[in-house]
Design a protein around this motif. Structure first.
Motif, PDB file in Angstrom:
ATOM      1  N   GLU A  86       0.649  -1.413   0.072  1.00 51.77           N
ATOM      2  CA  GLU A  86       0.021   0.128   0.073  1.00 51.77           C
ATOM      3  C   GLU A  86       1.146   1.335   0.146  1.00 51.77           C
ATOM      4  O   GLU A  86       2.131   1.690   0.434  1.00 51.77           O
ATOM      5  CB  GLU A  86      -0.853   0.285   1.570  1.00 51.77           C
ATOM      6  CG  GLU A  86      -1.591  -0.917   1.330  1.00 51.77           C
ATOM      7  CD  GLU A  86      -3.293  -1.431   0.424  1.00 51.77           C
ATOM      8  OE1 GLU A  86      -3.250  -0.264  -0.185  1.00 51.77           O
ATOM      9  OE2 GLU A  86      -3.253  -2.172   0.523  1.00 51.77           O
ATOM     10  N   PRO A  87       0.508   2.417  -0.024  1.00 54.66           N
ATOM     11  CA  PRO A  87       1.066   3.649  -0.509  1.00 54.66           C
ATOM     12  C   PRO A  87       1.601   3.836   1.292  1.00 54.66           C
ATOM     13  O   PRO A  87       2.335   4.707   0.954  1.00 54.66           O
ATOM     14  CB  PRO A  87      -0.439   4.080  -0.636  1.00 54.66           C
ATOM     15  CG  PRO A  87      -0.836   3.551  -1.375  1.00 54.66           C
ATOM     16  CD  PRO A  87      -1.038   2.691  -1.172  1.00 54.66           C
ATOM     17  N   LYS A  88       0.634   3.650   2.092  1.00 51.72           N
ATOM     18  CA  LYS A  88       1.536   3.747   3.340  1.00 51.72           C
ATOM     19  C   LYS A  88       2.913   2.704   3.571  1.00 51.72           C
ATOM     20  O   LYS A  88       3.407   3.474   4.482  1.00 51.72           O
ATOM     21  CB  LYS A  88       0.616   3.828   4.448  1.00 51.72           C
ATOM     22  CG  LYS A  88      -0.277   1.946   4.390  1.00 51.72           C
ATOM     23  CD  LYS A  88      -0.949   1.824   5.515  1.00 51.72           C
ATOM     24  CE  LYS A  88      -1.599   0.741   5.157  1.00 51.72           C
ATOM     25  NZ  LYS A  88      -1.131  -0.119   5.577  1.00 51.72           N
ATOM     26  N   ASP A  89       3.017   2.023   3.045  1.00 52.12           N
ATOM     27  CA  ASP A  89       4.463   1.244   3.312  1.00 52.12           C
ATOM     28  C   ASP A  89       5.322   2.134   3.189  1.00 52.12           C
ATOM     29  O   ASP A  89       6.437   1.705   3.194  1.00 52.12           O
ATOM     30  CB  ASP A  89       3.475   0.087   2.889  1.00 52.12           C
ATOM     31  CG  ASP A  89       2.701  -0.633   3.345  1.00 52.12           C
ATOM     32  OD1 ASP A  89       2.797  -0.392   4.137  1.00 52.12           O
ATOM     33  OD2 ASP A  89       2.311  -1.637   2.201  1.00 52.12           O
ATOM     34  N   VAL A  90       4.913   2.837   1.819  1.00 57.14           N
ATOM     35  CA  VAL A  90       6.098   3.459   0.496  1.00 57.14           C
ATOM     36  C   VAL A  90       6.730   4.921   1.947  1.00 57.14           C
ATOM     37  O   VAL A  90       8.021   5.136   2.402  1.00 57.14           O
ATOM     38  CB  VAL A  90       5.771   4.822  -0.390  1.00 57.14           C
ATOM     39  CG1 VAL A  90       6.511   5.756  -1.044  1.00 57.14           C
ATOM     40  CG2 VAL A  90       4.686   3.644  -1.034  1.00 57.14           C
ATOM     41  N   VAL A  91       5.273   5.272   2.598  1.00 59.64           N
ATOM     42  CA  VAL A  91       5.948   6.331   3.667  1.00 59.64           C
ATOM     43  C   VAL A  91       6.705   5.125   4.974  1.00 59.64           C
ATOM     44  O   VAL A  91       7.724   6.287   4.893  1.00 59.64           O
ATOM     45  CB  VAL A  91       4.735   6.806   3.997  1.00 59.64           C
ATOM     46  CG1 VAL A  91       4.688   7.991   5.294  1.00 59.64           C
ATOM     47  CG2 VAL A  91       3.418   7.739   3.031  1.00 59.64           C
ATOM     48  N   ALA A  92       6.712   4.467   5.498  1.00 58.51           N
ATOM     49  CA  ALA A  92       7.085   3.357   6.361  1.00 58.51           C
ATOM     50  C   ALA A  92       8.355   3.472   5.888  1.00 58.51           C
ATOM     51  O   ALA A  92       9.486   4.038   6.667  1.00 58.51           O
ATOM     52  CB  ALA A  92       6.176   2.577   6.367  1.00 58.51           C
ATOM     53  N   ILE A  93       8.911   3.328   4.487  1.00 62.72           N
ATOM     54  CA  ILE A  93      10.040   3.174   4.201  1.00 62.72           C
ATOM     55  C   ILE A  93      11.099   4.248   3.745  1.00 62.72           C
ATOM     56  O   ILE A  93      11.917   4.958   4.559  1.00 62.72           O
ATOM     57  CB  ILE A  93      10.053   1.757   2.647  1.00 62.72           C
ATOM     58  CG1 ILE A  93       9.645   0.454   3.342  1.00 62.72           C
ATOM     59  CG2 ILE A  93      11.747   1.324   1.963  1.00 62.72           C
ATOM     60  CD1 ILE A  93       8.630  -0.057   2.330  1.00 62.72           C
TER      61      ILE A  93
END
Ligand code: ZN
Length: 198
Positions: A86-93
């Motif tokens: 998900e896009p939220k995983d991009v933010v986390a990484i």
């Protein structure tokens, strides 16, 4: 319980993830007591997010134009693709600052129970991106739970004959969890300690 618009608001808020009936009621009454300008700004933002925010045609991340900020950044290494759910995983990484490549957002994970198979994910789009041979490493950063593991295994098998290095984040991430809940240090370590999938 309440009349008209107040109850409609409580019902709408209660449909949001993580908002139970009590929280929905608290938020509704907070909004009722808030300044009109503040509520209008919130309402405007909700409308704008649906009208203006799109998904990047390359990676599937949220974007305000045809391609997202990361795909349009020439400093990002086009030889590395990190695959996330998900896009939220991009933010986390991104928060870990460990990764200077690009992303591919699948839009979920394989989950037979929910009727989600490989065809429902952006896997075909990923294969299209790999065609020109620019990519040398694919990092599988799906969630460390059953669905995420199943998706990583599926992708590893699919990508194996294509010649690039396929890696998976190192263990140490909370098992059964969601990538976004891992703290930056743990996720950063999992990233730098990623291992080749054979
Ligand atoms: Zn993008």
């Amino acid at each position: 319980m309440y009349e008209g618009a107040v109850q409609d608001l409580i019902d709408e808020l209660g449909r949001l993830p993580g908002v139970g009936p009590k929280s929905a009621q608290r938020i509704a009454f907070h909004l009722l007591n808030a300044e009109a300008a503040d509520v209008e700004r919130l309402a405007g933002t909700l409308v704008r997010v649906k009208n203006e925010v799109r998904f990047c045609v390359v990676c599937g991340n949220v974007a305000e134009s045809e391609t997202c900020r990361i795909c349009s950044d020439p400093r990002r290494d086009p030889a590395l693709i990190c695959v996330v759910e998900e896009p939220k995983d991009v933010v986390a990484i991104e928060r870990t600052r460990e990764f200077r490549g690009r992303y591919h957002v699948l839009g979920g994970a394989i989950s037979p129970i929910d009727g989600i198979g490989p065809d429902n994910l952006r896997i075909r789009e990923l294969l299209t991106r790999l065609r020109d041979g620019t990519v040398t490493e694919i990092i599988l950063a799906t969630d460390p739970n059953l669905e995420g593991e199943a998706t990583a295994t599926y992708l590893a098998r699919l990508l194996a004959p294509m010649g690039m290095t396929v890696t998976r984040l190192a263990s140490g991430l909370p098992v059964g969890g969601d990538l976004e809940y891992a703290d930056e240090v743990t996720l950063g370590r999992a990233f730098s300690g990623r291992r080749r999938v054979d």
